[in-house]
Structures are given as C-alpha cells and as structure tokens.
Design a protein around this motif. Sequence first.
Motif, PDB file in Angstrom:
ATOM      1  N   LYS A   5       0.844  -1.199   0.000  1.00  0.00           N
ATOM      2  CA  LYS A   5       0.000   0.000   0.000  1.00  0.00           C
ATOM      3  C   LYS A   5       0.880   1.252   0.000  1.00  0.00           C
ATOM      4  O   LYS A   5       0.652   2.190  -0.760  1.00  0.00           O
ATOM      5  N   SER A 145      -7.046  10.978  -6.226  1.00  0.00           N
ATOM      6  CA  SER A 145      -6.974   9.623  -5.658  1.00  0.00           C
ATOM      7  C   SER A 145      -6.253   9.649  -4.305  1.00  0.00           C
ATOM      8  O   SER A 145      -6.644   8.936  -3.368  1.00  0.00           O
ATOM      9  N   HIS A 149      -7.970   8.606  -0.768  1.00  0.00           N
ATOM     10  CA  HIS A 149      -7.309   7.593   0.057  1.00  0.00           C
ATOM     11  C   HIS A 149      -7.069   8.115   1.474  1.00  0.00           C
ATOM     12  O   HIS A 149      -7.291   7.397   2.455  1.00  0.00           O
ATOM     13  N   THR A 153      -8.436   6.548   4.874  1.00  0.00           N
ATOM     14  CA  THR A 153      -7.531   6.094   5.949  1.00  0.00           C
ATOM     15  C   THR A 153      -7.885   6.734   7.289  1.00  0.00           C
ATOM     16  O   THR A 153      -7.836   6.077   8.332  1.00  0.00           O
TER      17      THR A 153
END
Lengths: 161, 161
Positions: A5, A145, A149, A153
């Motif tokens: 990741k 993006s 993200h 998170t």
Amino acid sequence: MNKMKKTILILIRVLSIGATVSAAIVMATGHENTNILSIPTQANYSDTPAFKYFLIANIIGSVYGFTVCFLPQESSLLRLVLISDVVMSVVLTSSLSAAMAIAELGKKGNSHAGWQPICGQFHNYCDHVAAALAAAFIALIFYTSLIFHSIHTLLYPMSLL
Amino acid sequence: MNKMKKTILILIRVLSIGATVSAAIVMATGHENTNILSIPTQANYSDTPAFKYFLIANIIGSVYGFTVCFLPQESSLLRLVLISDVVMSVVLTSSLSAAMAIAELGKKGNSHAGWQPICGQFHNYCDHVAAALAAAFIALIFYTSLIFHSIHTLLYPMSLL
C-alpha cells in the motif's frame, strides 16, 4: 499488504510530481516564432496571465510533492497532508481551468467579442499548451486519488485498503 | 453550544446557497445592447463557453446546497457530505477560475493575441460579470469553511467547535 500500500502511495505521489513537472516544463518551453503579414510575431506563455498562473501553480505543486515525499509517515502529519493536498488540488484545478478557458479561446476564438483564434498561426505553441494541460489534468487525477485515500484512511484507520 | 453550532452551520449553508443563486442570476441576466460603428451589438453570457459553465456550476451548487439542508444529521451521512462538498467546491473553483480568465481578458484584452478589451463598450455587462464572480468567490469561502469544519468534526468527534 501494508508495505505494498505504501509503495503504491509513493508511486502515485511520484507520478503526480512527474505530471506537474512535465506540465510546467512543457508550458514554459512552448514558444513559437512566425510571420503574420510579413511581421515577425512570437507566441509565448508569458503573454497570457492565465498561463503564467498555470506555470507557477505547477511549480508550487512539484515543490510541494517533493516535500511531502520526505515527511515521516505519522498519523498527525497525515491530517496535515490531507488538508494541504486539498488546498494544492484546488490551486491546480483553478490554474488548469483558467488556462483551459484561454486555450479554448486560442483554438476556437470568440466571434461575438471579435477575438480571432490563433492556433492556425501557432500550431506548435498550441500543441505545447494542450500537452501541458493534459499533464496537469493527469496530476489532478493523482491528487484526487491521494485525497480520497487519505479521507478513507482517516475514517477507517484499520482498513487494509 | 451544540445547538448554536448547528445553527451557525445551517446559516453558513444557507449563505452559500444565497451566494451561488446570486452568482447564477446575476450572470444569467447580464446582457447589454450597444452600437459599435453603428452596428447593433449584444453581449450575453451565452456567447462565452466559460460563462455558460459558470452558470451551470452555480445552478448545480444551489440545487446541491438545498438538498444537503434537508439531509438528516447522521455521522455516516456527514462523511458523504464532506466528499460531495469537496467535489462541489472543486467544480465551483474550476468554473470561477475559467470565468475569471475570460473576464480579465474582456477587461484588459491581450495585445499579443490581438484580442481587444470589450469592457469599454459593455460597461453594464462587465459589471454584472464582476458581481457574479464576486458572489461565486464568497460561496467558495463558505464551502471551504464547511469542508474544514467537516474534516475537524470527523477527526475530533467530541470537540465542541
């Protein structure tokens, strides 16, 4: 998974830097000389305030991207990065939209205002501008993006995605 | 305190709707007829793609603002509202920047491209456009404050601010 990741996130960040650097370089180098009615004429990004703003925004985006890459991966900093990513993407969106509006005018003109298109005389210059806009658009996709993200998170810290 | 916070948030949301509605109305009604070299000429927002985009973005912003006012105040929905607020403010920023680039051209022209300023002939029209841009800018400030508040609430749910 966590390492993978992180690698993907760094890759997206590096690609976004690549896109803003490309946009800035392509815009800055996009000048062309031609003769109109035997008068030497030059087209340059610095003739247009919107293109100057575009160049400055992409330089700031590139420097910001480099800086973020060297920040430690801490949760408290992640919040700061989310907010600064949002601010940076607003600045990039703003500069891209302003430059697109002028580029569209350069290509098609506006007969109501008596503004003639100039891309017929400055092919290479218009191609350069179009390429710079495309690169900045790609950078914006990467930033979007990264923002989604970061929000994900922060909302779901235990998630693997 | 919680009730007061909610009232302030609703007030900001209502003010942002007022600003986008004003921007849309002022832009849509900003046309002017004049004679240039004895030829009747009209300036209208619909002559410029960037102004049409500005009008559409502000109409969407107004409808979106109204919709959000009637949503229940649930935590899961707050996340959705944060993301849609970010998307909405990006759309508003984009339309405002494109319209500002063209408005600046209308006011100052661009001698390098041979584009003459038109605000000398269309005073009222240019004043309308400037007022619409100012209203959209105010709407953006409200949206920004709503986004930062949403991020703050999601990060610190127990905070009183």
